[in-house]
Design an enzyme around this catalytic site. Structure first.
Site, PDB file in Angstrom:
ATOM      1  N   GLN A 255       0.819  -1.209   0.000  1.00 55.03           N
ATOM      2  CA  GLN A 255       0.000   0.000   0.000  1.00 55.03           C
ATOM      3  C   GLN A 255       0.850   1.253   0.000  1.00 55.03           C
ATOM      4  OE1 GLN A 255      -3.532   0.417  -0.236  1.00 55.03           O
ATOM      5  NE2 GLN A 255      -3.024  -1.601  -1.023  1.00 55.03           N
ATOM      6  N   HIS A 258       1.697   3.065  -3.293  1.00 59.72           N
ATOM      7  CA  HIS A 258       0.692   3.800  -4.066  1.00 59.72           C
ATOM      8  C   HIS A 258       1.086   5.258  -4.239  1.00 59.72           C
ATOM      9  CE1 HIS A 258      -2.697   1.344  -5.230  1.00 59.72           C
ATOM     10  NE2 HIS A 258      -2.648   0.703  -4.081  1.00 59.72           N
ATOM     11  N   GLU A 322      -9.461   1.231   5.155  1.00 61.29           N
ATOM     12  CA  GLU A 322      -9.927   0.810   3.829  1.00 61.29           C
ATOM     13  C   GLU A 322      -9.684  -0.695   3.664  1.00 61.29           C
ATOM     14  OE1 GLU A 322      -8.926   1.747  -0.880  1.00 61.29           O
ATOM     15  OE2 GLU A 322      -7.465   2.234   0.676  1.00 61.29           O
ATOM     16  N   HIS A 323      -8.463  -1.128   3.950  1.00 62.33           N
ATOM     17  CA  HIS A 323      -8.114  -2.546   3.919  1.00 62.33           C
ATOM     18  C   HIS A 323      -7.634  -2.960   5.308  1.00 62.33           C
ATOM     19  CE1 HIS A 323      -7.021  -0.902  -0.150  1.00 62.33           C
ATOM     20  NE2 HIS A 323      -7.772  -1.929  -0.537  1.00 62.33           N
ATOM     21  N   ASP A 356      -7.195  -6.563  -4.467  1.00 64.69           N
ATOM     22  CA  ASP A 356      -6.978  -5.495  -5.439  1.00 64.69           C
ATOM     23  C   ASP A 356      -7.181  -5.976  -6.862  1.00 64.69           C
ATOM     24  OD1 ASP A 356      -6.529  -3.321  -3.868  1.00 64.69           O
ATOM     25  OD2 ASP A 356      -4.361  -3.282  -4.101  1.00 64.69           O
ATOM     26  N   HIS A 415     -53.766  15.731   3.564  1.00 60.06           N
ATOM     27  CA  HIS A 415     -53.360  14.329   3.599  1.00 60.06           C
ATOM     28  C   HIS A 415     -54.513  13.465   4.113  1.00 60.06           C
ATOM     29  CE1 HIS A 415     -49.282  15.791   3.035  1.00 60.06           C
ATOM     30  NE2 HIS A 415     -48.800  14.549   3.057  1.00 60.06           N
TER      31      HIS A 415
END
Length: 427
Positions: A255, A258, A322-323, A356, A415
């Site tokens: 990661q 990235h 996230e992961h 991924d 109504h």
């Protein structure tokens, strides 16, 4: 990576902060690009592509012939790997389709919910230093399964104005025929507002850098739907004394590479593991082509040692990664206690990389703590749910008085009358 041993829960919030960058100038830049493209369409897109990407494009649309012929220079091993991913992602997402069920809530009252595909969707596929053809698979496959009528793709051009061949090959496999070679904020703006060339869509999907993320958040305020807030990628590894330090280091680096704004986190109950992992990181970094990017990411990253698994799980849930990789004995038992995460990987042999690319689950996931309230992309992301109800005379008789009483109690006489006028004809 910095090591924090046995931090008090009182400091967890500060400790778990993601990297923060000054976005004041960024937001002004993004808003300017959005407004210019909304006003001037293709001309503005062309101008920003030249100034930002250093590419002059007369035509943004990728010729269908280029899509169909893509793949001639792709090695068979990669083609086979992509097909494995397509098969698994398709199988996993097809199982998400649900059958509409009619429910009779009272005699004569039938209610149901129908999934209707979003007609026009736009997929943003990052390019730049890492053209993410895998993201095209993750977005286009559920869009096709959901039944979206119009699927368009925007992805940044290379310096020669062309689009990465593997992205085009993946598109050809999935039957995607509408691709535009534009990236960044200008791509988000073009899909949000529409131009002379690029059609307007109803919902925009896909990750990107801080500029892309900001653009998506701005256009959401204007009524264009987006998949989720998705910023820089992140991973958290939860490890105990059984963890393999080399495996953990590899997961963290997967990661970290990235980009400089990514963050990785190691949470462990075994204090001696941290030094072993840091030593492994140093060894593995030496051979990484993206070493410089990973090193910058690691400056934002942390190793946190906690006294027991109960506290470790609590901290992991507070982080909402996230992961999340659970590299512990009996990972299934721990996973049952996880309430906040985008995607979870159980055991020593479940690296985040498989999610991924090819296990079948979707890799477009909420970041920056949004996993506390958001889900990752699924087939449901590409449909809207419309509810229906149908009442017979008996049904209205059965429920009418209750509705009339409730409407009157809220002071909404019209109504009440919409029900009462019908009840009067049934007496």
């Amino acid at each position: 990576m910095k090591i924090f041993e046995y931090p008090s829960p009182l400091v967890w919030k500060e400790l778990l902060q993601r990297p923060v960058f000054d976005s004041s100038g960024l937001q002004a830049t993004v808003q300017n690009i959005l407004k210019e493209i909304q006003r001037n369409g293709d001309e503005a897109v062309r101008s920003f592509t030249l100034s930002l990407d250093k590419v002059l494009l007369n035509d943004f649309a990728v010729p269908e012939s280029a899509i169909v012929s893509a793949g001639s220079n792709i090695i068979p091993e990669l083609k086979n790997a992509i097909q494995v991913a397509v098969n698994n992602i398709t199988l996993f997402h097809e199982k998400q389709l649900q059958t509409d069920e009619k429910i009779e809530t009272m005699p004569g009252i039938v209610c149901w919910r129908k999934s209707v595909p979003i007609e026009k969707v736009g997929l943003y596929i990052p390019g730049g230093s890492a053209p993410l053809f895998s993201t095209l698979l993750m977005l286009a496959i559920p869009a096709k399964i959901a039944g979206c009528k119009e699927v368009i793709v925007c992805t940044p051009p290379r310096k020669d104005g062309t689009v990465d061949e593997v992205i085009l090959y993946a598109a050809s496999l999935l039957g995607i025929k509408t691709i535009f070679s534009i990236g960044g904020v200008q791509a988000i703006a073009a899909m949000a507002y529409g131009t002379e060339t690029i059609p307007q869509v109803y919902k925009i999907f896909g990750p990107g850098n801080q500029y892309v993320t900001a653009a998506k958040q701005f256009i959401q305020q204007e009524g264009i739907a987006i998949d989720m807030p998705a910023g820089p990628s992140e991973v958290c590894v939860l490890a105990d004394e059984t963890a393999n330090a080399a495996f953990v280091a590899a997961d963290l680096l997967s990661q970290a590479e990235h980009g400089p704004d990514s963050q990785v986190l190691l949470v462990t109950t075994h204090d001696s593991l941290t030094n072993l992992v840091l030593a492994e990181i140093e060894n593995q970094l030496k051979v990484l082509p993206r070493k410089a990017l990973a090193e910058k990411s690691l400056t934002n990253s942390k190793c946190i040692v906690l006294p027991n698994m109960k506290e470790a799980i609590a901290l992991v849930n507070a982080y909402a990664a996230e992961h999340l990789i659970i590299h512990c004995k009996q990972p299934e038992l721990i996973a049952e206690q996880i309430t906040n995460a985008g995607s979870v990987f159980l055991g020593a042999y479940s690296p985040e990389s498989v999610g991924d690319y090819a296990s079948g689950t979707n890799h477009t996931l909420p970041t920056n703590g949004f996993a506390k309230a958001y889900s990752g992309v699924s087939v449901d992301s590409f449909v809207k749910k419309i509810t229906f109800q149908q009442l017979s005379q008996q049904g209205l008789t059965n429920i009418g008085t209750s509705v009339a009483v409730m409407a009157a109690a809220e002071g909404l006489d019209a109504h009440r009358n919409a029900v009462q006028i019908r009840l009067n004809t049934l007496q």
